[in-house]
Design an enzyme around this catalytic site. Structure first.
Site, PDB file in Angstrom:
ATOM      1  CB  CYS A   7      37.906  38.449  29.537  1.00 45.23           C
ATOM      2  SG  CYS A   7      38.614  38.193  31.173  1.00 45.23           S
ATOM      3  NE  ARG A  13      37.859  42.297  29.197  1.00 42.58           N
ATOM      4  CZ  ARG A  13      38.380  42.151  27.993  1.00 42.58           C
ATOM      5  NH1 ARG A  13      37.748  42.680  26.952  1.00 42.58           N
ATOM      6  NH2 ARG A  13      39.502  41.498  27.803  1.00 42.58           N
ATOM      7  CG  ASP A 123      41.223  44.686  28.957  1.00 36.42           C
ATOM      8  OD1 ASP A 123      41.003  44.799  30.173  1.00 36.42           O
ATOM      9  OD2 ASP A 123      42.107  43.968  28.482  1.00 36.42           O
TER      10      ASP A 123
HETATM   11  P1  4NP Z   1      40.666  40.996  31.434  1.00 31.59           P
HETATM   12  O1  4NP Z   1      41.723  42.196  31.513  1.00 31.59           O
HETATM   13  O2  4NP Z   1      40.916  40.293  30.110  1.00 31.59           O
HETATM   14  O3  4NP Z   1      39.341  41.660  31.468  1.00 31.59           O
HETATM   15  O4  4NP Z   1      40.922  40.103  32.625  1.00 31.59           O
HETATM   16  C1  4NP Z   1      43.096  42.009  31.395  1.00 31.59           C
HETATM   17  C2  4NP Z   1      43.823  41.606  32.482  1.00 31.59           C
HETATM   18  C3  4NP Z   1      45.192  41.465  32.371  1.00 31.59           C
HETATM   19  C4  4NP Z   1      45.833  41.732  31.181  1.00 31.59           C
HETATM   20  C5  4NP Z   1      45.102  42.138  30.094  1.00 31.59           C
HETATM   21  C6  4NP Z   1      43.732  42.265  30.199  1.00 31.59           C
HETATM   22  N1  4NP Z   1      47.231  41.607  31.081  1.00 31.59           N
HETATM   23  O5  4NP Z   1      47.791  41.954  30.022  1.00 31.59           O
HETATM   24  O6  4NP Z   1      47.885  41.144  32.046  1.00 31.59           O
END
Ligand code: 4NP
Length: 153
Positions: A7, A13, A123
């Protein structure tokens, strides 16, 4: 089988996807290696988001020991299959992999449930706990398909 879940941040995720698939593989007696990574390096060495940990634990899966890392191009050679959560992840994995890119190994996770529809696992980062439950349920169903598809290889 060596499977990588990818991800953006590797804290919401893909750690859920890693924990769920590893748990199911173990339950089936399959000696699979499951890992996860993010296309960004914002959360390197951090544990999964507290709500990913909480929702996972409520479903009997402990992901508290996992630690964030960024996707590297060598992952493309090492893993048999790489699942991404959305089309942005797909484009980033392709960009980072450069000359090692292998289209046959990479797919959107939800294409296992809804072939060729290119649906995203949304997300949950900006939302409330409910979003994490929804994401857990989607990933859980997709992982059931992966288990039945590759269990006899
Ligand atoms: P992930 O969610 O891709 O599902 O781990 C996110 C976690 C952090 C960030 C964006 C999406 N961020 O911008 O820090």
């Amino acid at each position: 089988m060596k499977i990588l879940m990818v991800c953006l941040g590797n804290i919401c995720r893909s750690p859920l996807a890693e924990g769920i698939l590893q748990h199911k593989a173990k339950q089936q007696g399959l000696n699979w290696l499951v890992d996860s990574a993010g296309t960004a390096n914002y959360h390197t060495n951090e544990p999964p988001h507290r709500l990913s940990q909480k929702v996972s634990k409520m479903n009997g899966i402990d992901i508290s020991h996992l630690s964030g890392r960024q996707f590297v191009k060598e992952d493309m050679n090492y893993f048999d299959k790489i699942y991404v959560m959305d089309e942005e992840n797909y484009a980033e994995v392709k960009r980072i992999s450069r000359n090692l890119w292998n289209e046959e190994k990479v797919d959107l996770l939800l294409n296992e449930l809804y072939p060729n529809e290119n649906r995203s696992v949304p997300d949950p980062w900006y939302g409330a706990e409910e979003g994490y439950h929804k994401v857990f349920a989607m990933i859980d169903k997709a992982c059931d398909v992966i288990i039945s598809k590759y269990a006899h290889q």
